[in-house]
Design an enzyme around this catalytic site. Structure first.
Site, PDB file in Angstrom:
ATOM      1  N   HIS A 119      -4.098  11.276  -0.745  1.00  0.00           N
ATOM      2  CA  HIS A 119      -5.050  10.856   0.284  1.00  0.00           C
ATOM      3  C   HIS A 119      -6.352  11.668   0.312  1.00  0.00           C
ATOM      4  O   HIS A 119      -6.843  12.060   1.369  1.00  0.00           O
ATOM      5  CB  HIS A 119      -4.394  10.916   1.662  1.00  0.00           C
ATOM      6  N   HIS A 193      -5.019   4.149   7.607  1.00  0.00           N
ATOM      7  CA  HIS A 193      -3.621   4.581   7.683  1.00  0.00           C
ATOM      8  C   HIS A 193      -3.026   4.375   9.081  1.00  0.00           C
ATOM      9  O   HIS A 193      -2.302   5.243   9.585  1.00  0.00           O
ATOM     10  CB  HIS A 193      -3.516   6.046   7.256  1.00  0.00           C
ATOM     11  N   GLU A 331      -0.853  -0.184   4.129  1.00  0.00           N
ATOM     12  CA  GLU A 331      -2.125   0.379   3.670  1.00  0.00           C
ATOM     13  C   GLU A 331      -2.624  -0.460   2.495  1.00  0.00           C
ATOM     14  O   GLU A 331      -2.074  -0.388   1.401  1.00  0.00           O
ATOM     15  CB  GLU A 331      -1.915   1.827   3.223  1.00  0.00           C
TER      16      GLU A 331
END
Ligand code: GLA
Length: 367
Positions: A119, A193, A331
């Site tokens: 991420h 997210h 996601e």
């Protein structure tokens, strides 16, 4: 055509308001924008991490509930390790061995997830302060967030100009439109997210939600949750969500992939329309409230994550706690580790090109 307001209800118009959400540890002011549509549905977004803080959506009786996990103020987001509601970048999901090669040059990232990069790194876009401005939208309320990720930030090449527009439509959809340009060849994979619980945040587990994912294949992973490169048929596996199936129906089966993920934590390969427009990626029904969420996206993949790492320890909105599997994420994205997987759809962005993707979470009810 005559449009009439429901009897007894005052005709509503949407609004966007702004208030303080606190300060970052280094003293910068953080705002919270509250977008309200004509039906009183509401989306709150903070400039810290561009996070979706709350999303209030009606059930089958018109009763609003906040259906995403989050925190009451910025301090929660500063401490957060779960990416609640955040904008994720520069590369959402994992990059194997925290490195990749572009034009013969190796780029090294922080190993913030075992041996891998997750991420966007140690300080991803979820920990950045975004610049916000309200923009006019037809049939809804829009907020534009922008952020400049500097050349070399978290190891990625190129100054990346990112713009994200959140729109809460009067039809009860939350649309997120992502754009980016760069001045050097780079990789980009942006997502949001949000952790959803369509019965209401803090109301227990999500195992009874009925899930459809429009995918015939998924990416099996190794122990570090990096795709092996295979695109595996979902048929005959617990990953077959082509017909409505309770999230919990097979989650604890003795399946190698479920064990590696601690539940679902996998990218699904979406059936894409030929025109590359938005496709229906997923549809989720929460039977007790009747809330329905459809996910539409231009992206080729979707990470279905069942909150396996949630541990109930952090204190969320209104004092709620969030135990394991008390929310799920969908996601929308390019596949994990694409920079190292030449057969996956490309995540390379060149100077002069515009990265542009759209994801829409559309809400309705079933009686
Ligand atoms: C993604 C990952 C998960 C987990 C969460 C954040 O969904 O795939 O493994 O890291 O983010 O906790």
């Amino acid at each position: 055509m005559t449009i009439s307001a429901p009897v007894g209800a005052a005709p509503q118009s949407g609004s966007t308001t702004k208030r303080s959400f606190g300060k970052t540890p280094d003293g910068q002011a953080v705002d919270l924008y509250v977008l309200t549509n004509k039906n009183s549905a509401e989306a709150s977004i903070t400039t810290y991490g561009g996070a979706l803080v709350s999303l209030k959506i009606p059930d089958r009786n018109g009763k609003l509930a906040d259906i995403v996990l989050g925190y009451d103020n910025v301090d929660g987001y500063v401490a957060d390790k779960s990416y609640f509601g955040a904008l994720v970048g520069r590369y959402g999901n994992r990059i194997g061995h925290a490195q990749f090669v572009l034009d013969g040059k190796t780029y090294t990232l922080a190993k913030n997830n075992g041996e891998n990069s997750l991420h966007g790194g140690v300080k991803g876009f979820n920990k950045a302060l975004w610049t916000a401005k309200t923009v006019s939208a037809k049939g809804g309320q829009s907020l534009e967030l922008s952020y400049v990720s500097k050349d070399g930030e978290e190891g990625f090449p190129g100054n990346l100009n990112v713009t994200v527009i959140y729109t809460l439509t009067d039809g009860n959809a939350l649309q997120i439109e992502y754009s980016a340009t760069t001045d050097k060849k780079t990789v980009v994979n942006l997502t949001n997210h949000a952790y959803f619980n369509l019965a209401g945040q803090g109301s227990g587990d999500i195992l009874g939600h009925l899930m459809v994912i429009n995918a015939d294949k998924f990416n099996p992973v190794d122990a570090g949750l990096i795709p092996t490169g295979e695109l595996r048929d979902v048929a005959g596996t617990p990953f077959d969500f082509r017909k409505p199936t309770a999230i919990g129906a097979r989650i604890d089966q003795a399946d190698e992939q479920l064990k590696l993920g601690g539940g679902y934590d996998h990218n699904f390969v979406l059936r894409m329309p030929k025109d590359h427009g938005e496709s229906l990626a997923a549809r989720v029904v929460e039977p007790t409230s009747g809330r329905v969420m459809e996910v539409w996206t231009t992206e080729p993949g979707i990470q279905f994550y069942t909150g396996n790492f949630l541990d109930g320890k952090s204190i969320g909105k209104g004092g709620a706690t969030y135990p394991k599997r008390s929310a799920f994420c969908l996601e929308t994205q390019h596949f994990p580790d694409s920079p190292n997987q030449p057969k996956f759809p490309s995540v390379v962005l060149n100077p002069g090109e515009r990265y542009h993707t759209i994801t829409k979470y559309a809400f309705s009810v079933e009686k």
